[in-house]
Design an enzyme around this catalytic site. Sequence first.
Site, PDB file in Angstrom:
ATOM      1  N   ASP A 135       0.857  -1.184   0.000  1.00 55.05           N
ATOM      2  CA  ASP A 135       0.000   0.000   0.000  1.00 55.05           C
ATOM      3  C   ASP A 135       0.892   1.231   0.000  1.00 55.05           C
ATOM      4  OD1 ASP A 135      -2.078   1.740   0.115  1.00 55.05           O
ATOM      5  OD2 ASP A 135      -2.924   0.989   1.992  1.00 55.05           O
ATOM      6  N   ALA A 136       1.253   1.678  -1.187  1.00 53.79           N
ATOM      7  CA  ALA A 136       2.132   2.831  -1.336  1.00 53.79           C
ATOM      8  C   ALA A 136       1.484   3.950  -2.145  1.00 53.79           C
ATOM      9  CB  ALA A 136       3.447   2.420  -2.000  1.00 53.79           C
ATOM     10  N   LYS A 137       0.395   3.648  -2.837  1.00 55.90           N
ATOM     11  CA  LYS A 137      -0.394   4.630  -3.588  1.00 55.90           C
ATOM     12  C   LYS A 137       0.472   5.519  -4.464  1.00 55.90           C
ATOM     13  CE  LYS A 137      -4.167   4.687  -0.197  1.00 55.90           C
ATOM     14  NZ  LYS A 137      -3.563   3.822   0.841  1.00 55.90           N
ATOM     15  N   ARG A 138       1.363   4.898  -5.210  1.00 57.11           N
ATOM     16  CA  ARG A 138       2.247   5.661  -6.083  1.00 57.11           C
ATOM     17  C   ARG A 138       1.506   6.126  -7.340  1.00 57.11           C
ATOM     18  NH1 ARG A 138       4.906   5.553  -1.767  1.00 57.11           N
ATOM     19  NH2 ARG A 138       7.103   4.987  -1.711  1.00 57.11           N
TER      20      ARG A 138
END
Length: 281
Positions: free
Chosen positions: A97-100
């Site tokens: 979960d890094a939402k890049r």
Amino acid sequence: MTSLEPFGARLRRAMDERGPLCVGIDPHASLLAAWGLDDDVAGLERFSRTVVAAMADRVAVLKPQSAFFERFGSRGVAVLEKSVQEAREAGALVVMDAKRGDIGSTMAAYAEAFLHRDAPLFSDALTVSPYLGYGSLRPAVELARENGAGLFVLALTSNPEGGEVQHAVRADGRGVGATMLAHLAAENAGAEPLGSFGAVVGATLGDLSAYDLDINGPLLAPGIGAQGATPADLPGVFGAAVRNVVPNVSRGVLRHGPDAGALRAAAERFAEEIRAAVDGA
């Protein structure tokens, strides 16, 4: 490099065998304190390794939130690398979960960091933001395909602010969130038993029958537990697409730590309630 079975196929099998549950690994300061741990790298490592040891051999998906590791700098990222490796070795799929989200070579570099099989942080899937335009995600889509990985694209998120962008209507009359779902359906066309390109769709959003959630891919659903949604709500929110939902529970499970048995019991309760809700739909 040996080929890896597509993420969608591996996820479908894991959900069928272990139950459709994703447990977050969110070592924010308040949870570290609740566990009696210091807010430092040692506390971070103890927390993360406890969750992985308790869960990775039994839940379908673990989802570490990268930010809570990054805040400790390189030593925190080293803990994240080890946690990802140990979780995958124990049989859990890892969604980072890094939402890049970026454009061009920068998006390609983010993709290399999380979606290349030789990267220290290689994960089975990555959360990404499409709000520089869905086409900006193309480097991540292509690298995920090459490496048997997947993506979860922010489409209809559970935070109240998300509607400012996701519910906006384009000139052609289609909403932005609906447009993201349509792009994902195109990516997954023909995939069996499940496509590898999923959407993030909040479990707290109520009736979503106005949206076509049949994207032939997984729907990562935050909001179960602390945010107020329950497993029983899932059929009403997701309708016919409920069998492709991956409900995410973080604080609802993690608050039972640091006792490993209590963590496992909480996860098992959620998994059983989710399976019962889906099977009864």
